[in-house]
Design a protein around this motif. Sequence first.
Motif, PDB file in Angstrom:
ATOM      1  N   ASN A 396       0.928  -1.232  -0.174  1.00  0.00           N
ATOM      2  CA  ASN A 396       0.178   0.118  -0.053  1.00  0.00           C
ATOM      3  C   ASN A 396       0.983   1.086  -0.025  1.00  0.00           C
ATOM      4  OD1 ASN A 396      -2.154  -1.346  -0.045  1.00  0.00           O
ATOM      5  ND2 ASN A 396      -2.904  -1.610   2.070  1.00  0.00           N
ATOM      6  N   LEU A 397       2.069   1.349   0.919  1.00  0.00           N
ATOM      7  CA  LEU A 397       2.916   2.362   0.859  1.00  0.00           C
ATOM      8  C   LEU A 397       3.318   2.562  -0.624  1.00  0.00           C
ATOM      9  CD1 LEU A 397       3.992   4.216   2.979  1.00  0.00           C
ATOM     10  CD2 LEU A 397       5.833   2.566   3.197  1.00  0.00           C
ATOM     11  N   CYS A 398       4.079   1.586  -1.200  1.00  0.00           N
ATOM     12  CA  CYS A 398       4.648   1.795  -2.547  1.00  0.00           C
ATOM     13  C   CYS A 398       3.662   2.399  -3.529  1.00  0.00           C
ATOM     14  CB  CYS A 398       5.590   0.467  -2.802  1.00  0.00           C
ATOM     15  SG  CYS A 398       6.824   0.193  -1.772  1.00  0.00           S
ATOM     16  N   ARG A 399       2.265   1.734  -3.343  1.00  0.00           N
ATOM     17  CA  ARG A 399       1.303   1.905  -4.602  1.00  0.00           C
ATOM     18  C   ARG A 399       1.152   3.524  -4.355  1.00  0.00           C
ATOM     19  NH1 ARG A 399      -4.131  -1.483  -4.333  1.00  0.00           N
ATOM     20  NH2 ARG A 399      -4.043  -0.656  -2.318  1.00  0.00           N
ATOM     21  N   SER A 400       1.137   3.879  -3.006  1.00  0.00           N
ATOM     22  CA  SER A 400       0.742   5.497  -2.953  1.00  0.00           C
ATOM     23  C   SER A 400       1.806   6.062  -3.505  1.00  0.00           C
ATOM     24  CB  SER A 400       0.614   5.656  -1.569  1.00  0.00           C
ATOM     25  OG  SER A 400       1.611   5.748  -0.766  1.00  0.00           O
ATOM     26  N   TYR A 401       2.974   5.908  -3.481  1.00  0.00           N
ATOM     27  CA  TYR A 401       4.188   6.491  -3.750  1.00  0.00           C
ATOM     28  C   TYR A 401       4.145   6.457  -5.371  1.00  0.00           C
ATOM     29  CZ  TYR A 401       6.851   6.232   0.556  1.00  0.00           C
ATOM     30  OH  TYR A 401       7.206   6.126   1.964  1.00  0.00           O
ATOM     31  N   LEU A 402       3.544   5.403  -6.083  1.00  0.00           N
ATOM     32  CA  LEU A 402       3.519   5.145  -7.333  1.00  0.00           C
ATOM     33  C   LEU A 402       2.485   6.399  -7.875  1.00  0.00           C
ATOM     34  CD1 LEU A 402       4.215   3.998 -10.092  1.00  0.00           C
ATOM     35  CD2 LEU A 402       2.581   2.108  -9.402  1.00  0.00           C
ATOM     36  N   VAL A 403       1.191   6.407  -7.135  1.00  0.00           N
ATOM     37  CA  VAL A 403       0.430   7.270  -7.510  1.00  0.00           C
ATOM     38  C   VAL A 403       1.007   8.748  -7.522  1.00  0.00           C
ATOM     39  CG1 VAL A 403      -1.907   8.657  -6.754  1.00  0.00           C
ATOM     40  CG2 VAL A 403      -1.718   6.059  -6.685  1.00  0.00           C
ATOM     41  N   GLU A 404       1.854   9.193  -6.644  1.00  0.00           N
ATOM     42  CA  GLU A 404       2.600  10.514  -6.666  1.00  0.00           C
ATOM     43  C   GLU A 404       3.533  10.485  -8.099  1.00  0.00           C
ATOM     44  OE1 GLU A 404       4.066  10.890  -2.995  1.00  0.00           O
ATOM     45  OE2 GLU A 404       2.259  11.308  -1.831  1.00  0.00           O
ATOM     46  N   ALA A 405       4.098   9.623  -8.104  1.00  0.00           N
ATOM     47  CA  ALA A 405       5.016   9.353  -9.367  1.00  0.00           C
ATOM     48  C   ALA A 405       4.335   9.662 -10.688  1.00  0.00           C
ATOM     49  CB  ALA A 405       5.573   8.170  -9.269  1.00  0.00           C
ATOM     50  N   ARG A 406       3.301   9.029 -10.852  1.00  0.00           N
ATOM     51  CA  ARG A 406       2.172   9.086 -12.015  1.00  0.00           C
ATOM     52  C   ARG A 406       1.842  10.524 -11.986  1.00  0.00           C
ATOM     53  NH1 ARG A 406      -1.134   3.658 -11.256  1.00  0.00           N
ATOM     54  NH2 ARG A 406       0.398   2.030 -12.268  1.00  0.00           N
ATOM     55  N   TRP A 407       1.553  11.185 -11.055  1.00  0.00           N
ATOM     56  CA  TRP A 407       0.889  12.653 -11.018  1.00  0.00           C
ATOM     57  C   TRP A 407       2.277  13.404 -11.464  1.00  0.00           C
ATOM     58  CZ3 TRP A 407      -1.365  12.680  -5.547  1.00  0.00           C
ATOM     59  CH2 TRP A 407      -2.515  12.032  -5.435  1.00  0.00           C
ATOM     60  N   PHE A 408       3.374  13.359 -10.958  1.00  0.00           N
ATOM     61  CA  PHE A 408       4.613  14.034 -11.194  1.00  0.00           C
ATOM     62  C   PHE A 408       4.885  14.106 -12.913  1.00  0.00           C
ATOM     63  CE2 PHE A 408       9.142  14.183 -12.451  1.00  0.00           C
ATOM     64  CZ  PHE A 408       9.613  15.524 -11.995  1.00  0.00           C
ATOM     65  N   GLY A 410       3.144  12.832 -15.335  1.00  0.00           N
ATOM     66  CA  GLY A 410       2.191  13.461 -16.203  1.00  0.00           C
ATOM     67  C   GLY A 410       1.673  14.880 -15.891  1.00  0.00           C
ATOM     68  N   GLY A 411       2.586  15.597 -14.944  1.00  0.00           N
ATOM     69  CA  GLY A 411       2.186  17.163 -14.600  1.00  0.00           C
ATOM     70  C   GLY A 411       0.934  17.287 -14.143  1.00  0.00           C
ATOM     71  N   GLU A 481      10.724  21.409  -1.571  1.00  0.00           N
ATOM     72  CA  GLU A 481      10.214  20.520  -2.606  1.00  0.00           C
ATOM     73  C   GLU A 481       9.740  21.144  -3.980  1.00  0.00           C
ATOM     74  OE1 GLU A 481       7.901  17.692  -1.004  1.00  0.00           O
ATOM     75  OE2 GLU A 481       9.513  16.370  -0.039  1.00  0.00           O
ATOM     76  N   SER A 482       9.046  22.412  -3.721  1.00  0.00           N
ATOM     77  CA  SER A 482       8.449  23.172  -4.681  1.00  0.00           C
ATOM     78  C   SER A 482       9.465  23.903  -5.737  1.00  0.00           C
ATOM     79  CB  SER A 482       7.432  24.353  -4.122  1.00  0.00           C
ATOM     80  OG  SER A 482       6.965  25.079  -5.045  1.00  0.00           O
ATOM     81  N   LYS A 483      10.569  24.221  -4.980  1.00  0.00           N
ATOM     82  CA  LYS A 483      11.835  24.747  -5.732  1.00  0.00           C
ATOM     83  C   LYS A 483      12.404  23.852  -6.711  1.00  0.00           C
ATOM     84  CE  LYS A 483      13.234  28.153  -2.471  1.00  0.00           C
ATOM     85  NZ  LYS A 483      14.258  28.669  -1.513  1.00  0.00           N
ATOM     86  N   ARG A 484      12.434  22.390  -6.460  1.00  0.00           N
ATOM     87  CA  ARG A 484      13.203  21.465  -7.397  1.00  0.00           C
ATOM     88  C   ARG A 484      11.988  20.870  -8.211  1.00  0.00           C
ATOM     89  NH1 ARG A 484      14.162  18.479  -2.036  1.00  0.00           N
ATOM     90  NH2 ARG A 484      12.552  16.712  -1.832  1.00  0.00           N
ATOM     91  N   GLY A 485      10.675  21.286  -7.998  1.00  0.00           N
ATOM     92  CA  GLY A 485       9.987  20.896  -9.008  1.00  0.00           C
ATOM     93  C   GLY A 485       9.182  19.478  -8.679  1.00  0.00           C
TER      94      GLY A 485
END
Length: 586
Positions: A396-408, A410-411, A481-485
């Motif tokens: 569940n933890l890694c799956r939630s990280y993956l969701v954030e990575a897909r958001w990133f 995908g912009g 984190e916002s500064k590094r995008g």
Amino acid sequence: MFLCMASVLSAPVAFLLSLIRRLSTTRINQVRRDLEVNQRRSARYHPTIWETKHIQSLDTPYTYELHADRLEELKKIIKALVLKATKDHFLLLKLVDSMQRLGLAYHFEDEIREAVSRIHQDKNRSNDLYMTALRFRVLREHGLSVSSDIFDRFRGHDGRFLKSLISDVVGLLSLYEASYLGMPGENVLEEAKSFTKKKLTNSLTGGMDSYLAKQVQQSLEIPLYWRVPRVESRNFIDLYELDPAKSPALLELAKLDYNLVQSVHQKELKELASWWRDLGFKENLEFARDRLMENYLWTMGNMFEPHLSKCRIGVTKFVCILTAIDDIYDVYGSLDELECFTNAVKKWDIEAIKDVPLYMKICYLAMLKFGNDVIYDVLKTHGLDVSPYIKEEWYNLCRSYLVEARWFYGGYTPTVKEYFENACISVGGRAGIVHACILLLDQFSISKSSLDCVINHGSNLIYWSSLITRLSDDLGTSKDESKRGDVAKAVQCYMVEKNISEEEAINQINELTSYSWKMMNKEISSKNNISLPNCLVRICLNMARTAQYIFQHGDGIGTSVGVTRDHLVSLIVKPVTFQTSFVKGN
């Protein structure tokens, strides 16, 4: 003429198209992965300031072997004090509060439980604001029912708090601290908080005793109920020493115990330093945060008591591995790699990592070994198979990280609702608490059904604690984190969805934090949660407190110099200076 030119220009294009058609899907994906790898990001985390040899050199003259007799002697003196104070509930309340703030409650759990029960049963009501607010706070801290209506006697016919209270700074401070034990709908406590905060702030400009002024300043910065217990122990030792009504025996016990517990923490860190070095993350995951000491601070904030050593070591290992995996998803891994890694975690099988790069193999095997070691130990010791819990939480933890990575990649900026639904998992709070409960099985007899009950009945409590942790984390790390995008965090999600400024977004997050604390208080006081073990309640409370402490002045994990270093020196390195007085009385 034009047809001839078109034919010449189209030839290279046709050649490339035919070449691409001949490439297999696997090859195309490999080319794409190579391009992504060549464009890897970096958070540029600084190297650790706590090398292994530095940690291994930690030392203290305070050991249980040398000081056990004096420790037991002082405990007997304090038990006699508690017994002596039972007839005077005012003295008993002050004593219990001091014992808790000094970090000594774990020595006197039975005595404190009996004392609080006695105070709760006493139906007499005081007209003293300090006494009334102190009683309210202590009882609620122990999950006992006490109505906020008791503060109505300090309000006028118009419902406002009496102006005559302004001169009672001690009472105002006690009421201010009590107001943070409020639940949703208790408007009188919100009014109390607003009233006392304003009056206490104004009182600092006038002449005030330095002992009291210091307490007021600290409380206005962070209320007592939100403070990390171990940090408050160190802080209150200095304050209590200035108290004219202090018990010398209690003060000596607090200092001695603080140093002895610190010796346990140092011993644990030496063991963890060897484990962390041998793990090989420093050499193979150079992009990840090397933060053993800071991660230990997380765990120590959740549970500092010496008898919880096994759990503390285990949870620290969990946090260290989690931090590295978080950095893989947040910063370094390509999307294809992250998809493969997530699938491998779901399978929980060494064969599942054949297609991931070396750095991921190292991290995956560390996670697998840690998880399987916990599973094996519990199975051997308790005959209980906890593998479903361990595997589910990591996936569940890694799956939630993956969701954030897909958001990133995908912009995409998620809605506030989407963000929090995922972020309360990705912050790792639930996974950490579940691991802690499993590692605490030695402390209480439990079966699979009762473990299910603890986790399921405590789910709301775990949720609100995780939300506070996430909000604190976001406020502390959002700017860097916002500064590094990086992917949008709570602040950015609020700004985009509600079209508001950063300041307004931060204000809304602070309001949500306060509401979340009220909901946690409600869960703790709920009759439905009577079956929840005290250790789960304390861990949930302390996780939220520790998050606010670590991220109060910025990213206390990413940047481990400055305030974070000072915290660690105070809590881990420097003992409290004192001389044994061999007190025989109070």
